[in-house]
Write an enzyme that holds these catalytic residues in place. Structure first.
Site, PDB file in Angstrom:
ATOM      1  N   HIS A 119       5.683 -46.642   6.141  1.00 31.15           N
ATOM      2  CA  HIS A 119       6.364 -45.855   5.113  1.00 31.15           C
ATOM      3  C   HIS A 119       6.290 -46.646   3.812  1.00 31.15           C
ATOM      4  O   HIS A 119       7.301 -46.933   3.178  1.00 31.15           O
ATOM      5  CB  HIS A 119       7.814 -45.548   5.523  1.00 31.15           C
ATOM      6  CG  HIS A 119       8.159 -44.103   5.318  1.00 31.15           C
ATOM      7  ND1 HIS A 119       9.401 -43.677   4.967  1.00 31.15           N
ATOM      8  CD2 HIS A 119       7.404 -42.985   5.401  1.00 31.15           C
ATOM      9  CE1 HIS A 119       9.406 -42.351   4.854  1.00 31.15           C
ATOM     10  NE2 HIS A 119       8.202 -41.917   5.108  1.00 31.15           N
ATOM     11  N   HIS A 142      -3.574 -38.697   4.871  1.00 33.80           N
ATOM     12  CA  HIS A 142      -2.431 -39.038   5.712  1.00 33.80           C
ATOM     13  C   HIS A 142      -2.387 -38.202   6.986  1.00 33.80           C
ATOM     14  O   HIS A 142      -2.123 -38.706   8.064  1.00 33.80           O
ATOM     15  CB  HIS A 142      -1.158 -38.822   4.892  1.00 33.80           C
ATOM     16  CG  HIS A 142       0.056 -39.410   5.508  1.00 33.80           C
ATOM     17  ND1 HIS A 142       0.350 -40.749   5.422  1.00 33.80           N
ATOM     18  CD2 HIS A 142       1.060 -38.843   6.212  1.00 33.80           C
ATOM     19  CE1 HIS A 142       1.483 -40.991   6.048  1.00 33.80           C
ATOM     20  NE2 HIS A 142       1.937 -39.853   6.536  1.00 33.80           N
TER      21      HIS A 142
END
Lengths: 714, 82, 223
Positions: free
Chosen positions: A88, A42
């Site tokens: 998200h 990430h």
């Protein structure tokens, strides 16, 4: 080192050995925590970096390309636009309301961090079909979360897309895009410049929220992962609103040299990245960090993902002015550290040193070397679009098509978002592209956020190319010129060769389209590991394109009045989505057609224009007819097509236009040699007629269209 | 008939933005001893069941299934005859 | 020189739109009034929309206790023109400057769309330029716009002609389709729809323009 800790930190044993080798010592716990966060997929883009570096990113309009909090392009000589899309997905799968809300909060912070006022947002959402209870739970929660956060913080949500397919069952996609505007002089970057400068923390206090969020987003979403996490991140849009105002005031007064929001991996990533970009070091005193609960440990503070926090580096001597502005907005001020020349990140509580490692090591993880190789056994299940509609079934098939949640009205979603704040929104959401007026200028900004996962799963190269082409086609239908794009690349497990094949093909497809369309990539986000235990999602690159320009007339996507000639620009072929093939795209033809269409709009040659893309001409027609109840009388013979199969063809590079009959010659002349003009009928009041086949009231079409989501929710 | 009184509150370690903002407002209004504010929901349900235990168990199940979000909220269940 | 004050609470987000409306339609200076201020020296006051204090507890509840609202009360009692839009309307009912209250929409959801309204009183400084019975279109964007009052309050509102706007199609469950009201003296008006977002046909409707023009002509005649 105990393996339990490595597991908790989601740190691969090979990475651990590499850390020991590079540090030439056993790392302390906090040091290990920092590596686990910074080397996570990430934060580090370790699987995607080498592909992303090949992206088309240049152009005269580009002020700031990928690498900053958000991309920046020029609007006028004195104003810039900044924009970005971010995912998200995993937090929304676990807690849809807070997951989506904090997703919106995060992307808004990326925008005002650049010195810009956020002025509009859009969302790209993917779920399983809403006949599943879990899908309805997720959709309802996500929409409420976006509504709650976006409306309260004061950023209008002016459009987007929502798709349904069973592959998103375990792993929904929630991608949010925000655009901001800034004066040239207010552009700020996240690069530390001056040793000795104070590091200031502002915003919410630090709690145990979303611990290990970065590593959470860097693994497949199984039961174990859903359980193994800190407390849920809770968004506070009111606090974010105060942060926007305070931050913009601080930047306006020129009091900071660098600024970054605390996103994934919180204080760790913001401090490491700001110091790292300036090739400097940073020293943090954890005792100074405001905390919400007692007993929170150093590693928890460093990895906390509590929302609504920013880190800024003050210009020297400006600290008291910053403090004063924060006081005015009732925000806490804490000096938690200092920029150093060491090149290391040092973390202390009192005299105890918890961490002292070179920042460049944290920013340089070993690359993922998985080869991109297609696995032909991985088949995607895509439902075929009806391609041979018998004449007698035309009406039934067409009506069924628009009641399908994928094609019907999304008003149930859009009505929950404030879309008119700032009084610049030109059209209501739901027509494809959205458009806002920039007050005080003659400039309009068009936004298109879209994906075609089903196309990319059949052919990731052609699919990604098509998505870019459609985005530009939609921007063009407003009369605007594509300026630049941001992308959110949602893919599966990057340690699988097939995933990396899908990824690299998509990147190639995007590049081949964008370099012709002259729309460089200026920002983006990669989201891997979008897999549940049972299935993987379609490779889903989401493209957010903005277009800019001045407009002599209000752009009109729908039929404004009756009595106009209605025609299709571009060749309609027997092209549909099949399990093994998708409609072809000729990107040079796409570009040429766009340039002519834009000219038609700017010279007021045509009265309305809409892109023909997903759902074919039929869907373009529905969007054109419903707003003003102006229908169409089709009298054209469809050559080798039945009416239904003509209306549902998904051939690329086409537009539906309407114009007064005395403009016909001019239009034909301009299109000559480039694209055919198929005149299909005339606009009429209140009805949709295909000569000899069907005759429906627009209100009937509207009723069917309207039910697409309400049939599941009301 | 039993009266089931359920309180649903934000979990202790979870941020409660509403409670925090109200605390701030109370301090501004001069309630200077306000240490903490947490805001939850108070739910009263009448149940036609035979025993107190049954009513309690049903209240707990209602919290688990619907009334509370197990990720962000905690709950208490009290039962009295009515 | 005329001046119109626009109050800014923490969490206000339609303040920029209100300022722009004053400056572009009225061509008058807009003065930001901070929630901590306790004096007002402008010729009219706008309480803009948004989410003051996040709408936490109840919309408008915390804002109604701010220093500026004490000043607005004195200002209004001296006849100063005050308009509250959306959250501003909620603040006016919470502070007792207007009767009734605004509850959660009956749909329980946030509603954002254009609505058609009936102008039912042109006796206020903000609606002089409209004709009674005229239909106008303004956007709404709220979750708590369901106007409710007890029967005697409604009767008083009707008898004194204090209902200023009514919804043509009631979106939120409001009593008697009420979208906006005034106080008995007519100098204080509150409404849920957003006239400041209805200033140009390019952004869908310009029906809000007469509201600001009304205020301008009122101020020019009275100040």
């Amino acid at each position: 080192m105990n393996s339990q800790l490595l597991k908790e930190l989601n740190l691969d044993p090979h990475d651990y050995q590499e850390i020991v080798r590079r540090l030439k010592k056993e790392p302390k716990i906090v040091e290990l925590g920092l590596f686990s966060a910074m080397w996570s997929e990430h934060c580090s883009y370790r699987s995607s970096k080498k592909y992303l570096s090949q992206l088309y990113t240049k152009g005269d309009q580009v002020i700031e390309g990928p690498g900053e909090n958000a991309g920046v392009v020029k609007l006028t000589d004195s104003q810039y636009l900044t924009f970005k899309v971010e995912s998200h997905n995993h937090p929304s799968a676990v807690e849809p309301f807070q997951g989506a809300a904090t997703g919106v909060g995060g992307i808004i912070r990326d925008i005002f961090t650049m010195g810009a006022r956020p002025i509009a947002g859009m969302d790209s959402l993917h779920f399983d079909y809403p006949n599943s209870a879990r899908s309805r739970f997720l959709l309802n929660g996500v929409v409420e979360g976006i509504s709650f956060y976006g409306n309260c913080v004061g950023v209008p949500t002016i459009g987007g897309e929502t798709h349904f397919a069973s592959c998103y069952d375990e792993n929904p996609l929630v991608n949010a895009m925000v655009v901001g505007i800034l004066d040239k002089a207010n552009l700020r970057r996240s690069i530390a410049k001056t040793p000795g400068a104070k590091v200031i923390y502002l915003g919410a206090k630090t709690g145990r929220d979303g611990l290990h969020g970065a590593s959470f987003a860097s693994g497949v979403l199984d039961e174990d992962r859903k359980q193994r996490k800190g407390s849920v991140q809770v968004g506070d849009p009111f606090l974010e609103k105060l942060l926007i105002e305070a931050t913009l005031e601080i930047i306006q007064e020129d009091l900071v040299e660098a600024i970054q929001d605390m996103g994934a991996a919180g204080i760790t990533s913001s401090s490491v990245e700001m110091a790292g970009k300036g090739e400097l070091g940073i020293r943090i005193d954890l005792d100074k960090v405001p905390r919400r609960e007692p007993g929170i440990t150093p590693i928890e503070i460093m990895l906390s993902e509590s929302q609504e926090r920013m880190l800024l580096i003050a210009k020297q001597g400006k600290e008291s002015q910053i403090k004063e502005i924060l006081g005015k907005w009732e925000l806490d001020y804490a000096e938690i550290g200092i920029i150093t020349e060491t090149g290391c990140i040092e973390i202390f509580t009192g005299e105890t040193c918890h961490c002292n490692v070179p920042i460049q090591l944290l920013l340089d993880p070993p690359e993922n070397t998985t080869k991109p190789i297609r696995n032909p056994r991985i088949k995607t299940l895509v439902s075929n679009v009806p391609n041979c509609v018998p004449v007698e079934q035309t009406e039934a098939v067409l009506l069924q098509q628009i009641k399908n949640p994928n094609f019907g009205s999304k008003h149930w979603i859009h009505d929950q978002y404030d879309s008119t704040l700032f009084a610049g929104t030109v059209e209501k959401p739901g027509l494809g592209p959205s458009c806002i007026h920039i007050h005080g200028t003659d400039q309009y900004v068009g936004m298109a956020l879209l994906s075609r996962g089903e196309l990319c799963s059949i052919d990731p190269y052609e699919g990604a190319k098509t998505v870019c082409a459609i985005a530009a086609r939609r921007i063009t239908s407003l009369g605007l010129t594509p300026t630049a794009i941001t992308n959110c690349l949602n893919f599966g497990d990057p340690t699988q060769e097939h995933t990396m094949w899908e990824f690299s093909e998509s990147i190639k497809g995007m590049n081949d389209a964008l370099s012709v369309l002259k729309a460089p990539v200026v920002s983006g986000n990669v989201s891997f590991y979008n897999e549940g235990e049972k299935q993987r999602i379609y490779p889903t690159p989401v493209i957010g394109m903005i277009g800019t320009g001045s407009l002599p007339n209000k752009p009109t996507l729908y039929f404004p009045q009756s009595g106009l000639i209605c025609a299709v620009v571009g060749k309609t072929k027997k092209e549909y989505i099949q399990t093994d093939s998708i409609p072809r795209i000729d990107i040079l033809l796409e570009k040429k057609t766009q340039d002519i269409i834009r000219q038609f709009i700017l010279e007021s040659t045509i009265s309305s224009c809409i892109s023909i893309d997903r759902g074919g001409l039929w869907y373009a027609l529905v969007k054109s007819m419903l707003p003003k109840h102006i229908g169409l009388h089709i009298y054209k013979i469809f050559q080798e097509f039945t009416p239904g199969s003509y209306l549902l063809s998904e051939s690329n590079s086409r537009y539906l236009i309407a114009f007064p009959s005395d403009h016909l010659d001019r239009i034909q002349n301009h299109l000559h040699g480039i694209a055919p003009l198929d005149i299909i009928g005339k606009t009429i009041e209140n009805r949709f007629i295909i000569e000899g086949v069907m005759d429906l009231a627009i209100s009937t079409i509207k009723e069917w269209h309207h039910q697409s989501l309400t049939q599941y929710f009301e | 008939m039993f009266k089931v009184t359920i309180n649903v509150d934000p979990k202790k370690d979870i941020l409660d933005p509403q409670g925090k903002t109200v605390q701030h407002a109370l301090l501004n209004l001069g309630f200077l001893h306000t240490e903490q504010v947490r805001i939850g929901k108070h739910i009263v349900i009448q149940l036609q069941v035979d025993s107190k235990e049954e009513a309690h168990a049903m209240g707990v199940k209602m919290c688990q299934d619907l009334l509370a979000n197990p990720l962000t909220e905690e709950y208490s269940v009290e039962v009295e005859p009515c | 020189m005329l001046k119109v004050g626009v109050v800014i609470f923490p969490g206000s987000n339609c303040d920029l739109d209100a300022i722009r409306a004053v400056e572009t339609v009225m061509n008058v200076k807009a003065v930001p009034l901070w929630h901590q201020d306790n004096t007002i020296d402008t010729d009219a006051v706008i309480l803009p929309g948004g989410f003051s204090y996040g709408d936490y507890l109840r919309p408008g509840a915390i804002a109604s206790h701010s220093p500026i609202m004490q000043a607005v009360k004195i200002y209004a009692s001296n006849g100063g023109p005050v308009i509250g839009i959306c959250n501003g309307f909620q603040i006016l009912t919470e502070s007792g400057l207007l009767p009734g209250t605004l509850l959660r929409n009956t749909t329980t959801r946030f509603i954002s769309r254009d609505v058609s309204l009936l102008v039912t009183s042109n006796q206020t400084p903000f609606t002089k330029g409209f004709a009674v019975g005229q239909k106008v279109t303004f956007p709404i964007a709220h979750k708590d716009g369901n106007y409710q009052a007890d029967p005697s309050t409604l009767q008083t509102l009707q008898e004194n002609n204090q209902i200023v706007f009514q919804y043509v199609e009631n979106p939120n469950g409001s009593l008697h389709d009420i979208a906006g009201i005034s106080n008995k003296e007519r100098n204080v008006v509150g409404l849920m729809p957003h006239p400041e977002r209805a200033l140009s046909d390019w952004t869908r409707t310009s029906d809000g323009v007469p509201l600001f023009q009304s205020l301008l002509s009122h101020l020019e005649a009275h100040v």
